[in-house]
Write a protein that holds these residues in place. Structure first.
Motif, PDB file in Angstrom:
ATOM      1  N   GLN A 190      -6.307   5.252 -19.910  1.00  0.00           N
ATOM      2  CA  GLN A 190      -6.948   5.763 -18.700  1.00  0.00           C
ATOM      3  C   GLN A 190      -8.354   5.184 -18.552  1.00  0.00           C
ATOM      4  O   GLN A 190      -9.136   5.190 -19.502  1.00  0.00           O
ATOM      5  CB  GLN A 190      -7.031   7.290 -18.721  1.00  0.00           C
ATOM      6  CG  GLN A 190      -7.576   7.873 -17.421  1.00  0.00           C
ATOM      7  CD  GLN A 190      -7.647   9.385 -17.449  1.00  0.00           C
ATOM      8  OE1 GLN A 190      -8.414   9.963 -18.224  1.00  0.00           O
ATOM      9  NE2 GLN A 190      -6.834  10.041 -16.638  1.00  0.00           N
ATOM     10  N   GLU A 200     -13.031  -1.585  -5.046  1.00  0.00           N
ATOM     11  CA  GLU A 200     -11.794  -2.069  -5.659  1.00  0.00           C
ATOM     12  C   GLU A 200     -12.083  -2.492  -7.088  1.00  0.00           C
ATOM     13  O   GLU A 200     -12.979  -3.298  -7.341  1.00  0.00           O
ATOM     14  CB  GLU A 200     -11.240  -3.254  -4.877  1.00  0.00           C
ATOM     15  CG  GLU A 200      -9.947  -3.838  -5.478  1.00  0.00           C
ATOM     16  CD  GLU A 200      -9.516  -5.108  -4.796  1.00  0.00           C
ATOM     17  OE1 GLU A 200      -8.711  -5.013  -3.846  1.00  0.00           O
ATOM     18  OE2 GLU A 200     -10.003  -6.193  -5.199  1.00  0.00           O
ATOM     19  N   THR A 210     -10.493  -4.045 -10.640  1.00  0.00           N
ATOM     20  CA  THR A 210      -9.379  -4.799 -11.226  1.00  0.00           C
ATOM     21  C   THR A 210      -9.633  -4.996 -12.720  1.00  0.00           C
ATOM     22  O   THR A 210     -10.712  -5.440 -13.118  1.00  0.00           O
ATOM     23  CB  THR A 210      -9.229  -6.172 -10.552  1.00  0.00           C
ATOM     24  OG1 THR A 210      -9.012  -5.994  -9.153  1.00  0.00           O
ATOM     25  CG2 THR A 210      -8.052  -6.942 -11.148  1.00  0.00           C
ATOM     26  N   ALA A 265      -4.170  -4.130 -13.851  1.00  0.00           N
ATOM     27  CA  ALA A 265      -4.205  -2.968 -12.962  1.00  0.00           C
ATOM     28  C   ALA A 265      -5.270  -3.185 -11.904  1.00  0.00           C
ATOM     29  O   ALA A 265      -6.304  -3.800 -12.164  1.00  0.00           O
ATOM     30  CB  ALA A 265      -4.501  -1.691 -13.740  1.00  0.00           C
ATOM     31  N   THR A 266      -4.999  -2.703 -10.695  1.00  0.00           N
ATOM     32  CA  THR A 266      -5.972  -2.707  -9.601  1.00  0.00           C
ATOM     33  C   THR A 266      -5.948  -1.335  -8.950  1.00  0.00           C
ATOM     34  O   THR A 266      -4.863  -0.764  -8.726  1.00  0.00           O
ATOM     35  CB  THR A 266      -5.653  -3.798  -8.562  1.00  0.00           C
ATOM     36  OG1 THR A 266      -5.713  -5.071  -9.187  1.00  0.00           O
ATOM     37  CG2 THR A 266      -6.665  -3.765  -7.416  1.00  0.00           C
ATOM     38  N   HIS A 267      -7.131  -0.813  -8.639  1.00  0.00           N
ATOM     39  CA  HIS A 267      -7.194   0.522  -8.060  1.00  0.00           C
ATOM     40  C   HIS A 267      -8.393   0.611  -7.123  1.00  0.00           C
ATOM     41  O   HIS A 267      -9.456   0.053  -7.418  1.00  0.00           O
ATOM     42  CB  HIS A 267      -7.313   1.578  -9.168  1.00  0.00           C
ATOM     43  CG  HIS A 267      -7.150   2.983  -8.685  1.00  0.00           C
ATOM     44  ND1 HIS A 267      -5.920   3.585  -8.568  1.00  0.00           N
ATOM     45  CD2 HIS A 267      -8.060   3.915  -8.282  1.00  0.00           C
ATOM     46  CE1 HIS A 267      -6.072   4.829  -8.137  1.00  0.00           C
ATOM     47  NE2 HIS A 267      -7.368   5.042  -7.944  1.00  0.00           N
ATOM     48  N   ASN A 268      -8.228   1.316  -6.015  1.00  0.00           N
ATOM     49  CA  ASN A 268      -9.317   1.585  -5.089  1.00  0.00           C
ATOM     50  C   ASN A 268      -9.779   3.027  -5.233  1.00  0.00           C
ATOM     51  O   ASN A 268      -8.950   3.938  -5.408  1.00  0.00           O
ATOM     52  CB  ASN A 268      -8.874   1.339  -3.641  1.00  0.00           C
ATOM     53  CG  ASN A 268      -8.650  -0.127  -3.345  1.00  0.00           C
ATOM     54  OD1 ASN A 268      -8.854  -0.974  -4.225  1.00  0.00           O
ATOM     55  ND2 ASN A 268      -8.247  -0.441  -2.136  1.00  0.00           N
ATOM     56  N   GLY A 269     -11.094   3.231  -5.161  1.00  0.00           N
ATOM     57  CA  GLY A 269     -11.629   4.577  -5.276  1.00  0.00           C
ATOM     58  C   GLY A 269     -12.966   4.692  -4.576  1.00  0.00           C
ATOM     59  O   GLY A 269     -13.602   3.695  -4.234  1.00  0.00           O
ATOM     60  N   GLN A 306     -10.104   7.853 -11.525  1.00  0.00           N
ATOM     61  CA  GLN A 306      -9.346   7.438 -12.696  1.00  0.00           C
ATOM     62  C   GLN A 306      -8.126   6.632 -12.283  1.00  0.00           C
ATOM     63  O   GLN A 306      -7.568   6.819 -11.213  1.00  0.00           O
ATOM     64  CB  GLN A 306      -8.880   8.648 -13.525  1.00  0.00           C
ATOM     65  CG  GLN A 306      -9.980   9.506 -14.107  1.00  0.00           C
ATOM     66  CD  GLN A 306     -10.588  10.458 -13.090  1.00  0.00           C
ATOM     67  OE1 GLN A 306      -9.877  10.974 -12.214  1.00  0.00           O
ATOM     68  NE2 GLN A 306     -11.891  10.701 -13.203  1.00  0.00           N
ATOM     69  N   PHE A 307      -7.719   5.754 -13.173  1.00  0.00           N
ATOM     70  CA  PHE A 307      -6.434   5.089 -13.057  1.00  0.00           C
ATOM     71  C   PHE A 307      -6.022   4.643 -14.455  1.00  0.00           C
ATOM     72  O   PHE A 307      -6.798   4.763 -15.414  1.00  0.00           O
ATOM     73  CB  PHE A 307      -6.489   3.906 -12.070  1.00  0.00           C
ATOM     74  CG  PHE A 307      -7.424   2.794 -12.473  1.00  0.00           C
ATOM     75  CD1 PHE A 307      -6.962   1.689 -13.179  1.00  0.00           C
ATOM     76  CD2 PHE A 307      -8.764   2.854 -12.125  1.00  0.00           C
ATOM     77  CE1 PHE A 307      -7.818   0.661 -13.542  1.00  0.00           C
ATOM     78  CE2 PHE A 307      -9.636   1.822 -12.473  1.00  0.00           C
ATOM     79  CZ  PHE A 307      -9.169   0.730 -13.186  1.00  0.00           C
ATOM     80  N   THR A 308      -4.812   4.142 -14.600  1.00  0.00           N
ATOM     81  CA  THR A 308      -4.265   3.849 -15.927  1.00  0.00           C
ATOM     82  C   THR A 308      -3.877   2.380 -16.055  1.00  0.00           C
ATOM     83  O   THR A 308      -3.295   1.795 -15.140  1.00  0.00           O
ATOM     84  CB  THR A 308      -3.039   4.733 -16.214  1.00  0.00           C
ATOM     85  OG1 THR A 308      -3.448   6.106 -16.160  1.00  0.00           O
ATOM     86  CG2 THR A 308      -2.472   4.445 -17.594  1.00  0.00           C
TER      87      THR A 308
END
Length: 644
Positions: free
Chosen positions: A246, A263, A265, A274-278, A285-287
């Motif tokens: 995480q 964004e 990465t 993994a790529t995540h927007n927040g 959080q992202f995994t």
């Protein structure tokens, strides 16, 4: 015994670790050589002293938030002493200051070219050009660290003020600049150290060096640089990767009240994992699936790219979880859910040529490589804060860091009525400033994977004892950073706060044991048993490896123990490490700190000499003794062992 300057003592064994090669310079603004600058011969040199030149520290200085558009302002600046605090009201705009100075450096060091004494008030100046290609961007002026207070002017306009000798700060200087022309940068520095009634975080600095307290560092002692960033830009990244993959991240932006999305990465070896927007300015959080975990034995790191509108920065993280828990009924520090015996050195971070400023990155990393080769898995950064590249090196090498908060007026007292001597302690305002700077320490450095523990107070130095502020400070640190352990009071005045029951004892350890000394506290089994300091045994050396200051030389025999030969020193080290191993097997010892990495000024109890030219350690013996500590700890994790 009085040590005469010309006396010759036992030579030491040369280290088997080769000196690293020098690194090239790039992105450097101050290319011009200055005929006025010259190294002042320090009381002792290192193998890197003559390699520093006039373009020091060319590396990008902020590894967890890197931008491509930047300009290094290190090099030869101008300096002159100022008359007092009121001098800041009359800045010497457009004037040539008295002499050349190397930036970054401590004014009191030989590398500065000044080698000042009692540098309480100072002016620094340089000029720089900004390309018109940066028009439309925000131009940020960054200082790695200035000791202690800095007032900054650009082209005759005050652009900012900063207090705190160990921490980075940035100023938006866009509106004060002219492009494609020379811009004047003027900095006023006030550094009282331990003068008068000042009670500020100073660590081991003192205006009156003596034995375990050292020459101070005043001025601009870490890198200065410019960078271009969009109007809405990333100001700070808080990143924590845990053992479950995480990623917990907060992307702080300059537009705090304007909702925006970032964004993130995570990638390694060219492969996006993994790529995540927040949202900005809020944690999310992202995994990352199945990451390789970070540990001293396998310091795996992952690259992180963060984009916010037009801004893009590079960073990194490591996946690991630091916690505490019971193993066979004993409180232990845990790394990735398993008991880890943390063993390292007390690391002062002092250099005879640069004092607080290492001569080069290569030199700084060399100290860490010496520790790693001997088998240490940790370093305690002792009441000093290093340049961020130090912590990056620990991340890459696999060395856990116990990070101290610099102490307030350590071990100093004053006379009050009836000639009574009392410790110098902070008043309410000074304690509030200490608390603020503790916040800054945690917030600036909490994203480095290697940092495992925060230390608030060392040996009662600056610690108020008519009430117990360490409880509130411990809660504050845990709120700012719930991912690390807190050693609230390493040594002396322990009232039960924090995660560690931390003993200091010289030369023998008393780690998690049913015995203790009068200047310590009995072991508390509800917390982790830890030997915050021990060892400290010394071995004198020939004059060419000593800090050539008579007062320092005269204090050598105040070392806890002096061993007259290198063979005796290694024998005594073996005995003390053997005692620590027994305390791991028999009692509740979970880690230790050996004093110390290097000699410092009048202290001769380092693994290597102050000039880094000679090592005391019998390498194979030390490697075997340190491995025995880890083996004993592993045995306590795998099977129940009888205790006394």
């Amino acid at each position: 015994m009085h040590l005469a300057r010309g006396a010759v003592f036992s030579l030491l064994l040369a280290t088997g670790l080769a000196l690293p090669g020098s690194e090239g310079s790039k992105h450097h603004a101050n290319k011009a050589r200055s005929a006025g600058y010259a190294l002042k011969e320090p009381p002792l040199t290192t193998p890197w002293t003559d390699k520093v030149g006039t373009e020091p520290w060319p590396e990008y200085p902020r590894p967890l938030l890197q931008r491509s558009e930047w300009k290094n302002l290190n090099g030869v600046w101008k300096y002159q002493n100022a008359s007092g605090l009121n001098a800041v009201q009359n800045p010497p705009f457009g004037q040539a200051l008295a002499q050349d100075v190397l930036i970054p450096s401590c004014l009191e060091s030989g590398l500065s070219g000044v080698q000042a004494d009692w540098a309480l008030y100072s002016w620094f100046s340089t000029s720089f050009e900004v390309s018109s290609s940066w028009k439309g961007e925000k131009v940020l002026l960054n200082f790695g660290a200035v000791d202690y207070e800095a007032t900054v002017f650009v082209n005759g306009k005050k652009t900012g003020f900063h207090r705190g000798g160990y921490f980075r700060f940035a100023l938006d200087v866009t509106e004060h600049l002219v492009f494609n022309k020379q811009n004047e940068l003027l900095v006023f520095v006030h550094d009282p150290t331990d003068d008068g009634d000042y009670v500020i975080p100073i660590g081991k600095q003192t205006l009156r060096p003596s034995h375990i307290f050292y020459t101070p560092c005043s001025g601009i002692w870490q890198t200065v640089w410019l960078e271009a960033a969009p109007v809405n830009h990333i100001t700070q990244l808080d990143i924590d990767g845990n053992m479950n993959g995480q990623v917990n991240i907060t992307v702080h932006s300059s537009a705090k009240d304007a909702p925006a999305e970032a964004e993130v990465t995570v990638h390694k070896d060219g492969k996006v994992l993994a790529t995540h927007n927040g949202p900005t300015n809020k944690p999310f959080q992202f995994t990352v699936p199945s990451p390789k975990l970070w540990s001293p034995n396998s310091p795996n790191l992952y690259n992180v790219t963060v984009k916010l509108d037009k801004d893009e920065v590079e960073s990194y993280t490591g996946f690991r979880t630091i916690s505490r828990g019971k193993v066979d009924g004993i409180e232990r520090p845990l790394l990735n859910g398993e008991f880890i015996f943390m063993f390292g050195t007390l690391d002062q971070g002092y250099w005879p040529d640069g004092l607080y400023t290492p001569p080069t990155r290569e030199a700084m990393v060399y100290d860490l490589q010496v520790l790693k080769k001997l088998g240490f898995n940790m370093v305690r950064k002792h009441i000093k804060v290093e340049p961020e590249l130090f912590y990056q090196a620990c991340d890459e090498l696999g060395l856990l860091v116990i990070q101290d908060m610099p102490s307030l007026r350590p071990s100093q007292s004053k006379h009050v009525e009836n000639c009574k001597s009392v410790p110098i302690l902070p008043d309410e305002k000074q304690q509030a400033e200490f608390t603020r700077q503790l916040d800054v320490l945690v917030n600036q450095f909490k994203s480095f994977p290697s940092i495992a523990t925060w230390v608030i107070y060392n040996e009662g130095w600056g610690q108020i004892t008519d009430y117990y502020p360490e409880f509130g400070l411990t809660d504050r640190v845990r709120q700012l950073d719930p991912t690390r352990l807190v050693d609230s009071t390493t040594g002396w005045h322990d009232h039960g706060a924090g995660d560690f029951s931390d003993n200091h004892h010289y030369a023998n350890p008393q780690c998690g044991t049913p015995f203790y000394s009068a200047d310590s506290s009995p072991f508390d089994p509800s917390r982790i048993g830890f030997q915050g300091e021990f060892g400290g045994i010394g071995n004198n050396v020939s004059i060419e490896h000593l800090w050539k200051n008579q007062a320092a030389i005269d204090s050598i025999n105040r070392t806890y123990e002096i061993d007259t030969t290198i063979e005796a020193w290694n024998y005594r080290s073996h005995i003390l490490l053997g005692e620590l191993e027994e305390q791991i097997r028999l009692f509740s010892c979970s880690g230790g700190v050996w004093t110390q990495t290097t000699d410092v000024e009048g202290e001769v109890n380092g693994l290597v000499t102050y000039d880094r030219r000679l090592a005391r350690t019998d390498e194979k013996q030390w490697q075997a003794d340190i491995k025995a500590l880890y083996d004993a700890a592993a045995a306590r994790s795998n099977a129940t062992t009888a205790t006394l």
